[in-house]
Design a protein around this motif. Structure first.
Motif, PDB file in Angstrom:
ATOM      1  N   ALA A  22       0.864  -1.178   0.000  1.00 39.20           N
ATOM      2  CA  ALA A  22       0.000   0.000   0.000  1.00 39.20           C
ATOM      3  C   ALA A  22       0.901   1.228   0.000  1.00 39.20           C
ATOM      4  N   SER A  23       0.344   2.350  -0.420  1.00 39.21           N
ATOM      5  CA  SER A  23       1.117   3.582  -0.531  1.00 39.21           C
ATOM      6  C   SER A  23       0.449   4.705   0.242  1.00 39.21           C
ATOM      7  N   PRO A  24       1.221   5.542   0.962  1.00 40.93           N
ATOM      8  CA  PRO A  24       0.617   6.693   1.624  1.00 40.93           C
ATOM      9  C   PRO A  24       0.041   7.707   0.653  1.00 40.93           C
ATOM     10  N   ASP A  25       0.452   7.628  -0.627  1.00 40.14           N
ATOM     11  CA  ASP A  25      -0.069   8.553  -1.633  1.00 40.14           C
ATOM     12  C   ASP A  25      -1.415   8.108  -2.199  1.00 40.14           C
ATOM     13  N   ALA A  26      -1.793   6.866  -1.934  1.00 39.21           N
ATOM     14  CA  ALA A  26      -3.110   6.364  -2.333  1.00 39.21           C
ATOM     15  C   ALA A  26      -3.548   5.372  -1.267  1.00 39.21           C
ATOM     16  N   PRO A  27      -3.833   5.849  -0.051  1.00 39.23           N
ATOM     17  CA  PRO A  27      -4.004   4.955   1.096  1.00 39.23           C
ATOM     18  C   PRO A  27      -5.201   4.015   1.016  1.00 39.23           C
ATOM     19  N   GLU A  28      -6.161   4.316   0.173  1.00 37.16           N
ATOM     20  CA  GLU A  28      -7.339   3.447   0.073  1.00 37.16           C
ATOM     21  C   GLU A  28      -7.085   2.227  -0.801  1.00 37.16           C
ATOM     22  N   ARG A  29      -5.969   2.221  -1.534  1.00 38.00           N
ATOM     23  CA  ARG A  29      -5.703   1.127  -2.465  1.00 38.00           C
ATOM     24  C   ARG A  29      -4.665   0.179  -1.869  1.00 38.00           C
ATOM     25  N   VAL A  30      -5.033  -1.084  -1.772  1.00 43.64           N
ATOM     26  CA  VAL A  30      -4.194  -2.098  -1.157  1.00 43.64           C
ATOM     27  C   VAL A  30      -4.113  -3.300  -2.097  1.00 43.64           C
TER      28      VAL A  30
END
Length: 345
Positions: A41-49
């Motif tokens: 997961a990325s802090p730049d797109a936190p909803e995407r895992v």
């Protein structure tokens, strides 16, 4: 708020809490019954895992782990062993499989391109994974934080590989590199720094993986599994390690430890710091959520670690650990965690 995604062998734990200093954490289980291998997961797109499984391909969530969908891919197999999200663009995702292949998505996982040429490397005939010696896999992927086209690949087992051109060409086994790389890390405050925790020991590079040194002094257990640098100080490093694979991964025979290296000195075992070690404890998996963020240079030493005892957190880079307090039953104590990623919002 912080969310920790813990990939276990048969489920994903989605753990949520207000932060590292709080006791209000709760955990929910999802993707049960699947053989998980990795999570990203990325802090730049936190909803995407993203979650990779051994037999059921790649899964994606777009709502912070509430629900998942299985992605249709044309990977060489359904065994997705490693994942990495580019720190330059959260839509750029890399996936590694068994047998060893690397794939790239530029649209957040909707479509994928095979980065060819990896298995054309001269040493490929020597790659093998001991439990399944007829094959091998891409155990770890990392994208350089200073150069989006520079990729780092750990083959289990056989080679460290890097690319300078986004996977168009590959370079293998540079001087001093380890053969059995389990995890790799970079640091956004030190250009060229790469860390490796490998079955044949620890190593680090200061030139983007083109040459390596092997500081081992004080590291009594050299089957290394997970590595994480201090978010604000690239010369401080944590590793988890054991004497061998069985002691690292098998709960019935486990005996693993956590070591720290400060300012380029010797390794020191972090005994009696609050994180379980020794008999019955499998190797820990680490993640530092501040790595890769704009606050990295000023970040404190917040690191999360998970083993078969619970999810733990330290706010001073290992001086003192504490469990976050989620429910952890006997079934979880029998497992060796496969992956951990923590996203703070």
């Amino acid at each position: 708020m912080a969310t920790a995604y813990v990939a276990l062998r048969d489920r994903l734990l989605v753990c949520r809490g207000s932060g590292p200093d709080t006791d209000d954490w709760i955990a929910e289980s999802t993707l049960e019954g699947r053989a998980l291998e990795c999570v990203a997961a990325s802090p730049d797109a936190p909803e995407r895992v993203f979650v990779g499984t051994f037999e059921d391909g790649l899964h994606r969530s777009t709502d912070g782990g509430e629900t998942f969908e299985r992605l249709e891919t044309d990977f060489v197999s359904q065994a997705v062993m490693s994942l990495a999200i580019s720190p330059h663009d959260p839509d750029v995702v890399y996936a590694g499989t068994e047998p060893s292949r690397v794939y790239r998505s530029a649209d957040g996982g909707d479509s994928w391109t095979h980065l060819e040429g990896l298995t054309d490397l001269p040493s490929e005939s020597e790659w093998y994974f001991p439990p399944r010696p007829h094959t091998h896999h891409t155990r770890w992927l990392a994208v350089d934080p200073f150069d989006p086209d520079r990729l780092y690949v750990g083959i289990e087992a056989g080679a460290f590989v890097y690319s300078e051109d986004g996977g168009e060409t590959w370079h293998e086994r540079p001087d001093g590199s380890r053969r059995d790389n389990h995890s790799l890390a970079t640091h956004p405050a030190r250009e060229g720094r790469v860390y490796s925790a490998a079955g044949d020991g620890y190593a680090e590079s200061d030139d983007g993986g083109e040459s390596w040194r092997r500081p081992q002094a004080g590291l009594e257990h050299t089957y290394c599994w997970s590595v994480v640098p201090h978010p604000g100080d690239p010369d401080r490093v944590l590793v988890s390690s054991a004497r061998g694979a069985s002691a690292a991964h098998t709960a019935e025979r486990a005996e693993s430890y956590v070591y720290r290296r400060d300012d380029g000195g010797e390794w020191h075992r972090l005994d009696d710091r609050g994180i379980p070690m020794g008999n019955g404890v499998v190797r820990a998996v680490f993640d530092a959520p501040a790595l890769g963020t704009d606050e990295t240079a000023d970040a404190e030493g917040v690191v999360y670690g998970v083993n078969n005892q619970e999810l733990f957190v330290t706010t001073n880079f290992g001086d003192r650990w504490r469990p976050v307090g989620i429910d952890w039953d006997d079934a979880l104590e029998a497992q060796a965690p496969r992956g951990l990623v923590v996203v703070e919002e």
